[in-house]
Design a protein around this motif. Structure first.
Motif, mmCIF file in Angstrom:
data_model
loop_
_atom_site.group_PDB
_atom_site.id
_atom_site.type_symbol
_atom_site.label_atom_id
_atom_site.label_comp_id
_atom_site.label_asym_id
_atom_site.label_seq_id
_atom_site.Cartn_x
_atom_site.Cartn_y
_atom_site.Cartn_z
ATOM 1 N N VAL A 82 0.866 -1.178 0.000
ATOM 2 C CA VAL A 82 0.000 0.000 0.000
ATOM 3 C C VAL A 82 0.901 1.225 0.000
ATOM 4 O O VAL A 82 1.709 1.409 0.908
ATOM 5 N N GLU A 83 0.776 2.030 -1.034
ATOM 6 C CA GLU A 83 1.580 3.244 -1.139
ATOM 7 C C GLU A 83 0.925 4.369 -0.344
ATOM 8 O O GLU A 83 -0.301 4.451 -0.263
ATOM 9 N N PRO A 84 1.746 5.245 0.237
ATOM 10 C CA PRO A 84 1.184 6.375 0.980
ATOM 11 C C PRO A 84 0.543 7.386 0.040
ATOM 12 O O PRO A 84 0.818 7.386 -1.160
ATOM 13 N N GLY A 85 -0.295 8.211 0.585
ATOM 14 C CA GLY A 85 -0.924 9.263 -0.210
ATOM 15 C C GLY A 85 -2.153 9.777 0.496
ATOM 16 O O GLY A 85 -2.716 9.112 1.353
ATOM 17 N N ASP A 86 -2.542 10.962 0.115
ATOM 18 C CA ASP A 86 -3.705 11.592 0.730
ATOM 19 C C ASP A 86 -4.925 11.308 -0.138
ATOM 20 O O ASP A 86 -5.356 12.138 -0.925
ATOM 21 N N ARG A 87 -5.446 10.080 -0.024
ATOM 22 C CA ARG A 87 -6.612 9.644 -0.791
ATOM 23 C C ARG A 87 -7.662 9.118 0.162
ATOM 24 O O ARG A 87 -7.337 8.592 1.213
ATOM 25 N N PRO A 88 -8.908 9.157 -0.246
ATOM 26 C CA PRO A 88 -9.933 8.544 0.605
ATOM 27 C C PRO A 88 -9.756 7.028 0.616
ATOM 28 O O PRO A 88 -9.258 6.436 -0.350
ATOM 29 N N MET A 89 -10.119 6.410 1.713
ATOM 30 C CA MET A 89 -10.009 4.967 1.841
ATOM 31 C C MET A 89 -11.031 4.292 0.929
ATOM 32 O O MET A 89 -12.173 4.716 0.862
ATOM 33 N N HIS A 90 -10.611 3.259 0.215
ATOM 34 C CA HIS A 90 -11.501 2.469 -0.638
ATOM 35 C C HIS A 90 -11.920 1.230 0.135
ATOM 36 O O HIS A 90 -11.078 0.515 0.672
ATOM 37 N N TYR A 91 -13.217 0.962 0.201
ATOM 38 C CA TYR A 91 -13.736 -0.162 0.985
ATOM 39 C C TYR A 91 -14.131 -1.325 0.089
ATOM 40 O O TYR A 91 -14.648 -1.139 -1.006
ATOM 41 N N ASN A 92 -13.866 -2.546 0.576
ATOM 42 C CA ASN A 92 -14.239 -3.777 -0.097
ATOM 43 C C ASN A 92 -15.075 -4.630 0.842
ATOM 44 O O ASN A 92 -14.970 -4.500 2.064
ATOM 45 N N HIS A 135 -14.313 -3.144 4.579
ATOM 46 C CA HIS A 135 -12.971 -2.931 5.109
ATOM 47 C C HIS A 135 -12.106 -2.208 4.086
ATOM 48 O O HIS A 135 -12.252 -2.382 2.886
ATOM 49 N N GLY A 136 -11.232 -1.368 4.622
ATOM 50 C CA GLY A 136 -10.323 -0.597 3.787
ATOM 51 C C GLY A 136 -9.047 -0.329 4.548
ATOM 52 O O GLY A 136 -8.987 -0.497 5.765
ATOM 53 N N MET A 137 -8.016 0.086 3.825
ATOM 54 C CA MET A 137 -6.736 0.308 4.465
ATOM 55 C C MET A 137 -6.026 1.518 3.895
ATOM 56 O O MET A 137 -6.308 1.936 2.774
ATOM 57 N N LYS A 138 -5.094 2.020 4.703
ATOM 58 C CA LYS A 138 -4.344 3.205 4.301
ATOM 59 C C LYS A 138 -2.977 3.159 4.966
ATOM 60 O O LYS A 138 -2.864 2.794 6.143
ATOM 61 N N ALA A 139 -1.932 3.515 4.217
ATOM 62 C CA ALA A 139 -0.577 3.604 4.757
ATOM 63 C C ALA A 139 -0.473 4.839 5.643
ATOM 64 O O ALA A 139 -0.984 5.902 5.298
ATOM 65 N N LEU A 140 0.186 4.678 6.784
ATOM 66 C CA LEU A 140 0.383 5.792 7.714
ATOM 67 C C LEU A 140 1.821 6.316 7.639
ATOM 68 O O LEU A 140 2.698 5.651 7.091
ATOM 69 N N ASP A 141 2.049 7.458 8.231
ATOM 70 C CA ASP A 141 3.378 8.066 8.379
ATOM 71 C C ASP A 141 4.042 8.382 7.040
ATOM 72 O O ASP A 141 5.263 8.485 6.957
ATOM 73 N N ASP A 142 3.237 8.489 5.976
ATOM 74 C CA ASP A 142 3.750 8.800 4.645
ATOM 75 C C ASP A 142 4.811 7.796 4.185
ATOM 76 O O ASP A 142 5.771 8.145 3.511
ATOM 77 N N LYS A 143 4.628 6.514 4.595
ATOM 78 C CA LYS A 143 5.560 5.447 4.222
ATOM 79 C C LYS A 143 4.786 4.272 3.643
ATOM 80 O O LYS A 143 3.651 4.007 4.015
ATOM 81 N N THR A 144 5.430 3.539 2.741
ATOM 82 C CA THR A 144 4.846 2.346 2.140
ATOM 83 C C THR A 144 4.615 1.281 3.205
ATOM 84 O O THR A 144 5.422 1.121 4.116
ATOM 85 N N VAL A 145 3.512 0.553 3.076
ATOM 86 C CA VAL A 145 3.186 -0.552 3.981
ATOM 87 C C VAL A 145 3.176 -1.836 3.163
ATOM 88 O O VAL A 145 2.670 -1.862 2.037
#
Length: 182
Positions: free
Chosen positions: A115-125, A165-175
């Motif tokens: 998961v790449e960082p970025g300021d995007r809305p979370m996408h849910y599945n 459920h959805g996910m997002k990278a934190l701290d502006d770092k790749t997860v």
């Protein structure tokens, strides 16, 4: 990424055509809104793994056949060497690396998800079954059924994947995390 999505869309259309089904019938059979399914077949929009899994399960084909265009061949064991799993970049945010793509009749689909960082809305599945996630590197914000959880390296979670459920990278770092879809 765009070329991979177009190839997946072609495989979806090809499967539907081979089964002589309409987009309405596939959407209904798989519990997917027809408009969402038609967007997937267009090849112009992101295609969720959960949608592909619903189609694969409903019509009894390997998820790999839709995602990667290859049928699994092994039935005793299948080794995936580090960094060598078949991968697909569904969006600029998510990349999936299949860890058992060559094993026939799997009961689970394991992936390394980036998961790449970025300021995007979370996408849910949402999808049938259950899911296991274990963070390998980075910090992950995971939202399940409206509850937000932060997972650090080594943390894991097992959940009912019918919940949004959805996910997002934190701290502006790749997860990177291990995901097993059951």
């Amino acid at each position: 990424m765009d070329e991979q999505i177009k190839q997946i869309a072609e495989r979806l259309r090809g499967l539907r055509d081979a089964m002589e089904l309409t987009t309405e019938e596939v959407a209904r059979d798989c519990g997917i809104p027809q408009e969402e399914y038609e967007r997937a077949e267009s090849g112009e929009h992101d295609i969720s793994v959960s949608m592909l899994q619903a189609v694969a399960r409903r019509y009894g084909i390997a998820l790999d056949a839709l995602m990667f265009g290859e049928e699994p061949k092994m039935s005793t064991y299948f080794v995936t060497r580090a960094g060598c799993g078949v991968s697909v970049e569904r969006t600029k945010v998510y990349k999936y690396q299949a860890l058992a793509a060559g094993f026939r009749d799997r009961k689970a689909d394991p992936f390394i998800v980036t998961v790449e960082p970025g300021d995007r809305p979370m996408h849910y599945n949402t999808h049938d079954g259950q899911e296991f996630n274990m963070v390998i590197e980075g910090r992950l914000l995971l939202s399940i059924g409206g509850k937000e959880l932060t997972l650090n390296p080594g943390d894991s979670i097992y959940f009912n994947s019918k919940l949004p459920h959805g996910m997002k990278a934190l701290d502006d770092k790749t997860v990177r995390f291990l995901a097993v879809i059951l």
